[in-house]
Enzyme design. Structure first.
Site, PDB file in Angstrom:
ATOM      1  N   LYS A 142      -8.427   7.699  -2.482  1.00  0.00           N
ATOM      2  CA  LYS A 142      -9.287   7.899  -3.651  1.00  0.00           C
ATOM      3  C   LYS A 142      -9.673   9.351  -3.910  1.00  0.00           C
ATOM      4  CE  LYS A 142     -11.616   3.473  -3.930  1.00  0.00           C
ATOM      5  NZ  LYS A 142     -12.922   2.821  -3.825  1.00  0.00           N
ATOM      6  N   ARG A 147     -10.397  12.768  23.328  1.00  0.00           N
ATOM      7  CA  ARG A 147     -11.570  13.649  23.282  1.00  0.00           C
ATOM      8  C   ARG A 147     -11.918  14.208  24.657  1.00  0.00           C
ATOM      9  NH1 ARG A 147     -14.667   9.893  18.782  1.00  0.00           N
ATOM     10  NH2 ARG A 147     -13.901  11.089  17.022  1.00  0.00           N
ATOM     11  N   GLY A 205     -15.084  13.815  10.013  1.00  0.00           N
ATOM     12  CA  GLY A 205     -16.097  14.278   9.054  1.00  0.00           C
ATOM     13  C   GLY A 205     -16.276  15.783   9.038  1.00  0.00           C
ATOM     14  N   GLY A 235      -8.484  11.121   9.863  1.00  0.00           N
ATOM     15  CA  GLY A 235      -8.123   9.985  10.717  1.00  0.00           C
ATOM     16  C   GLY A 235      -6.750   9.428  10.396  1.00  0.00           C
TER      17      GLY A 235
HETATM   18  P1  ADP Z   1      -7.693  10.500   5.975  1.00  0.00           P
HETATM   19  O1  ADP Z   1      -8.277   9.428   6.854  1.00  0.00           O
HETATM   20  O2  ADP Z   1      -6.579  11.232   6.643  1.00  0.00           O
HETATM   21  O3  ADP Z   1      -8.745  11.430   5.403  1.00  0.00           O
HETATM   22  P2  ADP Z   1      -7.700   8.780   3.666  1.00  0.00           P
HETATM   23  O4  ADP Z   1      -8.584   7.817   4.386  1.00  0.00           O
HETATM   24  O5  ADP Z   1      -8.283   9.554   2.555  1.00  0.00           O
HETATM   25  O6  ADP Z   1      -6.996   9.765   4.711  1.00  0.00           O
HETATM   26  O7  ADP Z   1      -6.473   8.003   3.022  1.00  0.00           O
HETATM   27  C1  ADP Z   1      -5.611   7.174   3.739  1.00  0.00           C
HETATM   28  C2  ADP Z   1      -5.334   5.882   2.994  1.00  0.00           C
HETATM   29  O8  ADP Z   1      -4.810   6.088   1.711  1.00  0.00           O
HETATM   30  C3  ADP Z   1      -4.319   5.077   3.743  1.00  0.00           C
HETATM   31  O9  ADP Z   1      -4.913   3.870   4.171  1.00  0.00           O
HETATM   32  C4  ADP Z   1      -3.214   4.833   2.714  1.00  0.00           C
HETATM   33  O10 ADP Z   1      -2.664   3.534   2.787  1.00  0.00           O
HETATM   34  C5  ADP Z   1      -3.937   5.014   1.412  1.00  0.00           C
HETATM   35  N1  ADP Z   1      -2.998   5.334   0.322  1.00  0.00           N
HETATM   36  C6  ADP Z   1      -2.193   6.394   0.212  1.00  0.00           C
HETATM   37  N2  ADP Z   1      -1.446   6.318  -0.894  1.00  0.00           N
HETATM   38  C7  ADP Z   1      -1.789   5.183  -1.528  1.00  0.00           C
HETATM   39  C8  ADP Z   1      -1.358   4.548  -2.747  1.00  0.00           C
HETATM   40  N3  ADP Z   1      -0.430   5.091  -3.543  1.00  0.00           N
HETATM   41  N4  ADP Z   1      -1.939   3.369  -3.068  1.00  0.00           N
HETATM   42  C9  ADP Z   1      -2.873   2.828  -2.272  1.00  0.00           C
HETATM   43  N5  ADP Z   1      -3.325   3.374  -1.115  1.00  0.00           N
HETATM   44  C10 ADP Z   1      -2.783   4.538  -0.751  1.00  0.00           C
END
Ligand code: ADP
Ligand code: MG
Length: 399
Positions: free
Chosen positions: A199, A38, A380, A357
C-alpha cells in the site's frame, strides 16, 4: 565521519560496569526461540566488552508487558538461547535497578555477563522517566546502545540513558549507521530507490522523502497500481488506493521538480484470481488490464529495463517487494531484480542497502541477501530512517 562514539573510543574498561542495550525481542513458538538473528547481531559487542574485562549487563525489552511483570515475558525465557549463541554463561538478574540488582551486579567479576529483566516490566521504560533512568544508571559506569531496531523510540533504555552516562554505539549499531549513511546520507551518485509492497498509504512519508534524495524512484508492488491509476490507467480489480490519486500525482510532480525519475511498470503480470499459478495468468501492457483482472507482479520487460537503470547507479536503497512474492510465480520480478542488484553489488559497482520485514524475506527467498552491501532487520526504525526522520536513540548518541 561518524558523529557518535563507538567502542573504539572506550578507554580501559576492566572492572567497569557496562549497560549494553541490545535487541533480544526474539520470536518464540511453544516456548522455544525460533530465530537467533538478533543475538548473532549483538554478539560482537557483548564479547568485545566482556573480553576487555567489563562487567556486561544486557538490557533489553521483550514483548509488550505494558509496565507490569508477566512471567510469560520474562527475559529469562531467552537466556538459554543467548548463552548458546554466544558460548558464555549469563547470570540472570530479575530486576533492572535497585538494591537486588546492585547486589547481583556486585557479584559479577570482570568479563562476566549479566542479563537484566525485561525493561518494559516497568512503566518508566516507555515513559522515559528520568527517575527510572537514574536508577538504572546508578549501578553502571557507561552505556552502549547496540539496538538500532529500537532507536525510533525515546524510551529510558534506548534514549534516556545516553544523557546520564557516557554513551557509545555498539558494533551492530555502528555498522547499521555507517551503512545507512552510505546509502542516503552522503551516497555515491546516481542513487536509485526501489519502493514496493502492498500500500501507498503505509509509505507516503518514505516516498515524499525519497523524491528529494534519489535520482531514480522505482515503484512496484501494489503501490504501483495507485500511481498507475492516478495516471489514468485502468488497473481492473488490482489492489489500489484510488482515493490517494491526488497524493500520488503530487509525489510525481515533486519528483519532476527535484529531477527524480519515477519508474512505473509498463508491462505487468495479471490474473483473474489470486492463487499459485492461476490458469488465467498472463503478461500484458499496463493499458491492457481487463476489468476482472488484477496486477500481481511487474512484467519481464519492465524488470529488464529496471536492471539497466541499476547498472547506471552507484547506490541502491530497497524497501518493499515488486509483487505478491509469497505466491508463485508472482515472485519473479522481485527475484530477478534482487539478483541483478546482488550481482552488481558483488562486482563492486553498487552499494545496496535493503530493509523491511517482507523485503528481507523476499531477498532471502531470491538468494540475493548475502550479496547486498547491507541488510537491515530493523523494521520500524529502518522505515522511519527511510522517511528521513531523526531517530531519538541515534540522536542521543550523537550529542
Ligand atoms: P516490507 O515488510 O518489506 O516493508 P510491505 O509489508 O510493505 O513490505 O509489503 C509486502 C507485501 O506487499 C507482501 O505481502 C506482498 O504480497 C504485497 N504485494 C506486493 N505486490 C502486490 C500486488 N501487486 N498486489 C497485492 N499485494 C502485493
Ligand atoms: Mg511488511
Amino acid at each position: 565521519m561518524t558523529a557518535f562514539r563507538t567502542l573504539d573510543d572506550l578507554g580501559d574498561v576492566r572492572g567497569k560496569v557496562a549497560l549494553l542495550r541490545v535487541d533480544l525481542n526474539l520470536p518464540m513458538q511453544d516456548g522455544h526461540v525460533t530465530d537467533v538473528t538478533r543475538v548473532t547481531a549483538a554478539m560482537p559487542s557483548i564479547l568485545e566488552l566482556a573480553d576487555a574485562g567489563a562487567k556486561v549487563l544486557l538490557l533489553a525489552h521483550f514483548g509488550r508487558p505494558k509496565g507490569q511483570r508477566h512471567s510469560t515475558m520474562s527475559l529469562s525465557l531467552v537466556q538459554g538461547a543467548v548463552e548458546q549463541v554466544i558460548g558464555r554463561e549469563i547470570m540472570f538478574i530479575p530486576e533492572v535497578a535497585g538494591e537486588v540488582a546492585a547486589q547481583a551486579i556486585g557479584i559479577l567479576r570482570p568479563g562476566d555477563i549479566g542479563m537484566l529483566e525485561n525493561t518494559r516490566f516497568w512503566p518508566g521504560e516507555e515513559k522515559n522517566d528520568p527517575d527510572f533512568v537514574r536508577a538504572i544508571a546508578a549501578n553502571a559506569d557507561f552505556y552502549v546502545n547496540d539496538a538500532f531496531s529500537a532507536a525510533h523510540r525515546a524510551h529510558a533504555t534506548t534514549e534516556g540513558l545516553a544523557h546520564v552516562l557516557p554513551a557509545y554505539a555498539g558494533r551492530a549499531m555502528q555498522a547499521e549507521l555507517e551503512a545507512l549513511e552510505k546509502a542516503l546520507g552522503t551516497p555515491e551518485q546516481p542513487v536509485a530507490a526501489v519502493v514496493g509492497g502492498a500500500k501507498v498509504s503505509s509509505k507516503l512519508d518514505v516516498l515524499r522523502h525519497l523524491v528529494g534524495k534519489v535520482d531514480h524512484l522505482i515503484i512496484g508492488g501494489g503501490m504501483a497500481n495507485t500511481f498507475l491509476a492516478a495516471r489514468g490507467v485502468d488497473v481492473g480489480k488490482s489492489l489500489c488506493e484510488h482515493e490517494l490519486a491526488g497524493t500520488a500525482t503530487a509525489i510525481m510532480d515533486a519528483a519532476d521538480a527535484a529531477g527524480c525519475t519515477v519508474h512505473l511498470p509498463y508491462d505487468v503480470v495479471v490474473a483473474k484470481e489470486f492463487a499459485a499459478n492461476p490458469p488465467s495468468m498472463r503478461v500484458c501492457n499496463v493499458h491492457e488490464v481487463a476489468a476482472d483482472e488484477m496486477i500481481l507482479d511487474v512484467g519481464p520487460q519492465a524488470v529488464e529495463a529496471l536492471g539497466d537503470v541499476l547498472k547506471t547507479c552507484r547506490t541502491l536503497v530497497w524497501n518493499g517487494p515488486l509483487g505478491a512474492f509469497e505466491t508463485t510465480p508472482f515472485d519473479a520480478a522481485t527475484v530477478a531484480l534482487a539478483r541483478m542488484a546482488a550481482a552488481l553489488s558483488k562486482e563492486g559497482s553498487l552499494t545496496s542497502v535493503a530493509g523491511g520485514g517482507d523485503t528481507v524475506a523476499a531477498l532471502n527467498h531470491a538468494g540475493a541477501a548475502s550479496d547486498f552491501s547491507y541488510i537491515s532487520t530493523a523494521g520500524g526504525a529502518f522505515l522511519e530512517w527511510m522517511e528521513g526522520k531523526e531517530l531519538p536513540g541515534v540522536a542521543a548518541l550523537e550529542e
